[in-house]
Design a protein around this motif. Sequence first.
Motif, PDB file in Angstrom:
ATOM      1  N   ARG A  13      -1.449 111.139  41.311  1.00  0.00           N
ATOM      2  CA  ARG A  13      -1.062 111.982  42.450  1.00  0.00           C
ATOM      3  C   ARG A  13      -1.052 111.172  43.745  1.00  0.00           C
ATOM      4  O   ARG A  13      -0.165 111.314  44.577  1.00  0.00           O
ATOM      5  CB  ARG A  13      -2.005 113.178  42.586  1.00  0.00           C
ATOM      6  N   SER A  14      -2.047 110.307  43.901  1.00  0.00           N
ATOM      7  CA  SER A  14      -2.125 109.474  45.092  1.00  0.00           C
ATOM      8  C   SER A  14      -0.918 108.547  45.189  1.00  0.00           C
ATOM      9  O   SER A  14      -0.324 108.385  46.260  1.00  0.00           O
ATOM     10  CB  SER A  14      -3.425 108.663  45.064  1.00  0.00           C
ATOM     11  N   GLN A  15      -0.533 107.939  44.077  1.00  0.00           N
ATOM     12  CA  GLN A  15       0.633 107.051  44.062  1.00  0.00           C
ATOM     13  C   GLN A  15       1.924 107.816  44.359  1.00  0.00           C
ATOM     14  O   GLN A  15       2.783 107.348  45.100  1.00  0.00           O
ATOM     15  CB  GLN A  15       0.748 106.337  42.715  1.00  0.00           C
ATOM     16  N   ARG A  18       1.983 108.751  48.049  1.00  0.00           N
ATOM     17  CA  ARG A  18       2.213 107.601  48.928  1.00  0.00           C
ATOM     18  C   ARG A  18       3.710 107.414  49.192  1.00  0.00           C
ATOM     19  O   ARG A  18       4.115 107.031  50.283  1.00  0.00           O
ATOM     20  CB  ARG A  18       1.609 106.354  48.298  1.00  0.00           C
ATOM     21  N   GLY A  19       4.541 107.716  48.198  1.00  0.00           N
ATOM     22  CA  GLY A  19       5.979 107.526  48.352  1.00  0.00           C
ATOM     23  C   GLY A  19       6.679 108.605  49.157  1.00  0.00           C
ATOM     24  O   GLY A  19       7.800 108.397  49.614  1.00  0.00           O
ATOM     25  N   ASP A  22       5.528 110.256  54.186  1.00  0.00           N
ATOM     26  CA  ASP A  22       6.302 110.248  55.420  1.00  0.00           C
ATOM     27  C   ASP A  22       7.220 111.466  55.508  1.00  0.00           C
ATOM     28  O   ASP A  22       7.328 112.092  56.568  1.00  0.00           O
ATOM     29  CB  ASP A  22       7.089 108.947  55.582  1.00  0.00           C
ATOM     30  N   LEU A  23       7.849 111.836  54.394  1.00  0.00           N
ATOM     31  CA  LEU A  23       8.711 113.024  54.395  1.00  0.00           C
ATOM     32  C   LEU A  23       7.907 114.296  54.630  1.00  0.00           C
ATOM     33  O   LEU A  23       8.362 115.207  55.329  1.00  0.00           O
ATOM     34  CB  LEU A  23       9.488 113.133  53.087  1.00  0.00           C
ATOM     35  N   CYS A  24       6.711 114.354  54.058  1.00  0.00           N
ATOM     36  CA  CYS A  24       5.851 115.521  54.285  1.00  0.00           C
ATOM     37  C   CYS A  24       5.490 115.643  55.763  1.00  0.00           C
ATOM     38  O   CYS A  24       5.544 116.743  56.337  1.00  0.00           O
ATOM     39  CB  CYS A  24       4.590 115.423  53.437  1.00  0.00           C
ATOM     40  N   LEU A  25       5.144 114.526  56.382  1.00  0.00           N
ATOM     41  CA  LEU A  25       4.798 114.558  57.809  1.00  0.00           C
ATOM     42  C   LEU A  25       6.007 114.933  58.658  1.00  0.00           C
ATOM     43  O   LEU A  25       5.888 115.747  59.588  1.00  0.00           O
ATOM     44  CB  LEU A  25       4.222 113.213  58.249  1.00  0.00           C
ATOM     45  N   GLY A  54      -7.173 108.582  57.611  1.00  0.00           N
ATOM     46  CA  GLY A  54      -6.945 107.145  57.572  1.00  0.00           C
ATOM     47  C   GLY A  54      -5.584 106.745  57.053  1.00  0.00           C
ATOM     48  O   GLY A  54      -5.110 105.642  57.321  1.00  0.00           O
ATOM     49  N   SER A  55      -4.918 107.618  56.315  1.00  0.00           N
ATOM     50  CA  SER A  55      -3.570 107.304  55.845  1.00  0.00           C
ATOM     51  C   SER A  55      -2.502 107.940  56.734  1.00  0.00           C
ATOM     52  O   SER A  55      -1.360 107.502  56.735  1.00  0.00           O
ATOM     53  CB  SER A  55      -3.388 107.737  54.392  1.00  0.00           C
TER      54      SER A  55
END
Length: 125
Positions: A13-15, A18-19, A22-25, A54-55
């Motif tokens: 899920r983390s991997q 990560r991809g 940016d789209l979620c934000l 932190g991410s």
Amino acid sequence: MTKGPPAAGDQRRSQLLRGVLDLCLLSLIAEQPRYGFEFTTALNAGGLELVSDGSIYPLLARMERTGLITSYRAPSPSGGAPRKYYRLTETGHAELNGGRGDWLAFAGQVTHILTTTHPTGGTTP
């Protein structure tokens, strides 16, 4: 007490996240201008509890440097220090729209493969 190794599902899920973080934000900012802590809260409410501050902050800084978002300071409603809010630029809107299309196509293709392939290696007729 030490924390054990993350479960395989959490690592996956983390991997995956990560991809597309940016789209979620970008999507959250498109909904309304937001400040840092609001991102974590909104992502957690959406089921993405693996995301930490932190991410988020380095990603926001990178998106601002590349012109996808801009920031401004506004007083805190609680009377504390001013908060840094983020909003989309026109470039950010275009990136979000293109990214949504890319994600939906990709997720559809993965869903197709995962739902039509049997563990034995055969596919459904």
